[in-house]
Each structure stands twice: as structure tokens, then as C-alpha cells.
Design a protein around this motif. Structure first.
Motif, PDB file in Angstrom:
ATOM      1  N   ALA A 217       0.838  -1.204   0.000  1.00 50.98           N
ATOM      2  CA  ALA A 217       0.000   0.000   0.000  1.00 50.98           C
ATOM      3  C   ALA A 217       0.874   1.256   0.000  1.00 50.98           C
ATOM      4  O   ALA A 217       0.655   2.185  -0.791  1.00 50.98           O
ATOM      5  CB  ALA A 217      -0.929  -0.004   1.211  1.00 50.98           C
ATOM      6  N   PHE A 218       1.877   1.294   0.867  1.00 60.08           N
ATOM      7  CA  PHE A 218       2.765   2.456   0.901  1.00 60.08           C
ATOM      8  C   PHE A 218       3.615   2.559  -0.362  1.00 60.08           C
ATOM      9  O   PHE A 218       3.836   3.662  -0.873  1.00 60.08           O
ATOM     10  CB  PHE A 218       3.665   2.397   2.139  1.00 60.08           C
ATOM     11  N   LEU A 219       4.089   1.434  -0.879  1.00 63.25           N
ATOM     12  CA  LEU A 219       4.886   1.479  -2.104  1.00 63.25           C
ATOM     13  C   LEU A 219       4.051   2.010  -3.274  1.00 63.25           C
ATOM     14  O   LEU A 219       4.554   2.746  -4.132  1.00 63.25           O
ATOM     15  CB  LEU A 219       5.450   0.092  -2.421  1.00 63.25           C
ATOM     16  N   SER A 220       2.774   1.658  -3.290  1.00 64.68           N
ATOM     17  CA  SER A 220       1.865   2.200  -4.310  1.00 64.68           C
ATOM     18  C   SER A 220       1.684   3.704  -4.135  1.00 64.68           C
ATOM     19  O   SER A 220       1.717   4.485  -5.098  1.00 64.68           O
ATOM     20  CB  SER A 220       0.501   1.508  -4.218  1.00 64.68           C
ATOM     21  N   PHE A 221       1.497   4.111  -2.895  1.00 66.34           N
ATOM     22  CA  PHE A 221       1.260   5.517  -2.559  1.00 66.34           C
ATOM     23  C   PHE A 221       2.438   6.386  -2.989  1.00 66.34           C
ATOM     24  O   PHE A 221       2.272   7.423  -3.643  1.00 66.34           O
ATOM     25  CB  PHE A 221       1.033   5.614  -1.046  1.00 66.34           C
TER      26      PHE A 221
END
Length: 281
Positions: A217-221
């Protein structure tokens, strides 16, 4: 858009909301922001990242762990890192045709530390992550959720974690996994033969695969890309099922993880996508 610390707290709460094996009761022992901190470690990796996974069940391996490992492997590749899955047979043999795999020996043997040192020297990893790997208990043995000694079927990844000169991350959902040494006192309230192996950053979750999704999720963000659209967990489950995986709870060869249908994991992904703003609520 909420700040990153708020996003991390929302992710942390979501991933223990079902409280399947008591992780919600352990959560206060961890300093909030653990998903954020772990994801930061990985987002800057451009070299090797070692991903240990594979929990032995009977004569094969469970679906929880490898699904998340493969999903994270794909995302790390997409951001420019070189992931390597570290595991023992039979999961190593199953994955070798399709992924970079470093195989380690199963069972108790005297070369565990040497095995780790050689691999760490070979790869010089920028991070080492464990996803649903059995962690050594105080007596040095490995135990499953039923309290059964599984040492003779377990490959030791603890030595990789303990000897790594880079950041280490552990993902677990019950207390007997690598990393749970960070909260060993709190685990005394649970009916589990707990692991004492510590990591730099412990990520707890209701199903270990979902912990990988919290990182994704954070890597996508940060990378302005919906990596969840690329990983297809149900397809990974089907792939593993054909290779002989079983559900760790039911011990059946089925498209489930820890007794839950694949739709539960997809629901978690949908909620994570909402939290980081990939879809409107």
C-alpha cells in the motif's frame, strides 16, 4: 489526504481488525508507524532483498506466506530491486522454475550459521524480510500453532535475520514466527509456543500475506502506481495450489489462507486501496 503516520495507523488497525489469533491484543506493544517504517526501508532498495517464507505443514507448505512473498517480490522488482526468495524444500523446488530462489537446508544441522553467512556475503542484501517463517522458540526448536515440534521439517531463516548487516523485517500473525521476539513478554498471554527471534521492525497482521499488502500500500502511494492491480493474489493462490500448497489451518489443498476464503484477502486489499486514496470511498 491524511499524513503518512495517520495512514500507517489506519493500515495497522485494519490488518488486526479481525483479531483471529490475538494480534490486536499485542498491537499496543508496538510503536505505531511500523508499516510506514518497514515500507520506507524497502522503497529505497535497488539491490538484493532476501524474502524468507514457507511454513511447513505436514509434508508440504502452507498458502499463507508464499502468496505475500510472491506479491512483494513482484512489486520490489517493479521499483528496481532484485528480490530473492529464501526457503527450503518443498517450497523452494516448487518456486525455482519461476522465481529467483535461494534454497536452504531443512532440519537441524550444524551449518545453519555458515549457510546464512555465505548467502549474506553472496547477495549483500539491502533488506531481509521474513513472511510467515517459523521462528525459534526459547529451546531453539520450531513449533506450529498446535504446539507441535516441526524442527525436522523447518529450514532455519533465523540465522539470516540475526546476522544481517542491513534492516530486517518480520511479518507474523500468531506469535510463533520470526520477529515475534520483539513482543515476547506480551505473547505470554496467548496459547502459543512463541518465537524469540527479533527483527528491526515487526509487522503484525491477522494473516501474514496481508502484512505484505500493508507494505505494498505504501509502495503504491509513494510510487504513484496501483501495484495491487498487478499482483493478482487469487492467481498466485491458484499457482501455489497446483504446486501442492495447503491451507495452514484446514490442511486442505484449497484456495484459502488460514481458513479464510480468498475473498477476505481481496476485501483487505480493497480497503487498503481506499485508505491510500487509490479509489474513492
Amino acid at each position: 489526504m491524511p499524513n503518512e503516520a495517520t495512514l500507517s495507523k489506519q493500515i495497522e488497525d485494519l490488518l488486526v481488525a479481525r483479531n483471529l489469533r490475538g494480534m490486536q491484543t499485542i498491537q499496543p506493544e508496538l510503536e505505531s508507524g511500523y508499516y510506514l517504517r518497514a515500507a520506507r526501508m524497502l522503497n529505497r532498495c535497488r539491490g538484493h532483498v532476501l524474502i524468507g517464507t514457507g511454513f511447513p505443514v505436514v509434508d508440504t507448505f502452507e498458502t499463507d506466506g508464499p502468496v505475500g512473498a510472491i506479491a512483494l517480490y513482484k512489486v520490489l522488482e517493479a521499483i528496481g530491486a532484485t528480490p530473492v526468495i529464501v526457503c527450503g524444500p518443498p517450497v523452494s523446488q516448487a518456486l525455482m522454475p519461476d522465481y529467483r530462489v535461494h534454497e536452504i537446508r531443512v532440519g537441524e544441522h550444524k551449518e545453519r550459521t555458515l549457510e546464512a553467512f555465505q548467502a549474506l556475503y553472496q547477495y549483500n542484501p539491502e533488506a531481509v524480510i521474513s513472511i510467515e517463517r517459523p521462528g525459534q522458540a526459547e529451546d531453539g526448536r520450531y513449533y506450529n500453532m498446535r504446539g507441535e515440534n516441526i524442527s525436522d521439517r523447518t529450514a532455519c531463516f533465523d540465522t539470516f535475520i540475526l546476522n544481517a548487516k542491513c534492516p530486517t523485517i518480520g511479518i507474523g500473525d500468531g506469535g510463533n514466527e520470526i520477529g515475534m521476539g520483539n513482543v515476547k513478554d506480551a505473547l505470554k498471554t496467548l496459547d502459543i509456543k512463541a518465537s524469540v527471534t527479533e527483527v528491526d521492525e515487526l509487522l503484525i497482521t491477522d494473516v501474514s500475506n496481508w502484512g505484505a499488502y500493508g507494505i505494498i500500500a505504501f509502495l503504491s502511494f509513494w510510487n504513484h502506481r496501483d501495484f495491487f492491480a498487478d499482483i493478482q493474489p487469487l492467481e498466485i493462490l491458484r499457482y501455489l495450489s497446483k504446486l501442492g500448497s495447503v491451507d495452514g489451518v484446514t490442511r486442505e489443498n484449497e484456495l484459502t489462507e488460514d481458513g479464510l476464503p480468498a475473498s477476505e484477502g481481496q476485501s483487505v486489499i480493497n480497503e487498503l486501496r481506499q485508505i491510500i486514496g487509490l479509489v474513492k470511498e
